[in-house]
Design an enzyme around this catalytic site. Sequence first.
Site, short mmCIF file in Angstrom:
data_model
loop_
_atom_site.label_atom_id
_atom_site.label_comp_id
_atom_site.label_asym_id
_atom_site.label_seq_id
_atom_site.Cartn_x
_atom_site.Cartn_y
_atom_site.Cartn_z
CB CYS A 1 5.12 2.15 7.47
SG CYS A 1 4.64 3.83 6.65
CG LEU A 2 6.70 1.05 1.40
CD1 LEU A 2 6.02 1.23 0.20
CD2 LEU A 2 7.78 -0.08 1.11
CG HIS B 1 -0.54 1.28 7.54
ND1 HIS B 1 0.54 0.76 8.31
CD2 HIS B 1 0.28 1.94 6.52
CE1 HIS B 1 1.61 1.35 7.77
NE2 HIS B 1 1.58 2.38 6.76
CD GLU B 2 -1.43 2.44 2.76
OE1 GLU B 2 -0.74 3.58 2.64
OE2 GLU B 2 -0.76 1.57 3.09
CD GLN C 1 3.34 5.64 2.81
OE1 GLN C 1 2.30 4.93 2.08
NE2 GLN C 1 4.29 5.02 3.25
CG HIS D 1 0.36 6.76 5.48
ND1 HIS D 1 1.14 7.19 6.26
CD2 HIS D 1 0.49 5.50 5.30
CE1 HIS D 1 2.34 6.13 6.40
NE2 HIS D 1 1.82 5.22 5.80
N GLY E 1 0.85 -1.27 -0.06
CA GLY E 1 0.06 -0.13 -0.23
C GLY E 1 0.79 1.39 -0.08
ZN ZN Z 1 2.77 3.36 5.60
#
Ligand code: ZN
Length: 169
Positions: free
Chosen positions: A92-93, A134-135, A50, A138, A45
Amino acid sequence: MIRPIVRYGADVLHAPAAPVTAITPDIQQLIDDMVQTMYAAPGIGLAATQVGVPLRIFVADISVGRQADGLLVFVNPEFVERDGMQLEEEGCLSVPGFNATVARPARATLKGLDRNGREQTIEATGLLARCFQHEMDHLDGTVFVDRLRGLQKDLIVRKIKKLSRSGKW
Ligand SMILES: [Zn+2]
């Protein structure tokens, strides 16, 4: 085009994102870039914040490209329903190298627009439900680290600060 992924500490990750007012060619391009960036990472995701864009868009694919219909694009998503509870490890990226167990509802239903501006409602359980939440976090300026408590959070934040100071973040 693969876009650089910003990391924990970047202002854009810690502020709520704005709704998309129209799906323009620029937005289409952003979505294409986000999909490419997510697959290249690889991740399941990616939110627009991000890649440094404060708009309410995320892409997700829990099959990471292995299933033809695995890719989901949400523009201006909203929760319709959430219930239950699951405890799983999450990463998380934007927080590379760190994982932690985060409590999330077990089921989540989201509605919003797809990449063509059509209304869609998707019910998710398990990993996809976790990914949705999670998204969505963000888009509200919350990173999973912010959901941790006490020592666990302090430890990660301290390590990130140390990496930042030495220019490794
Ligand atoms: Zn993330």
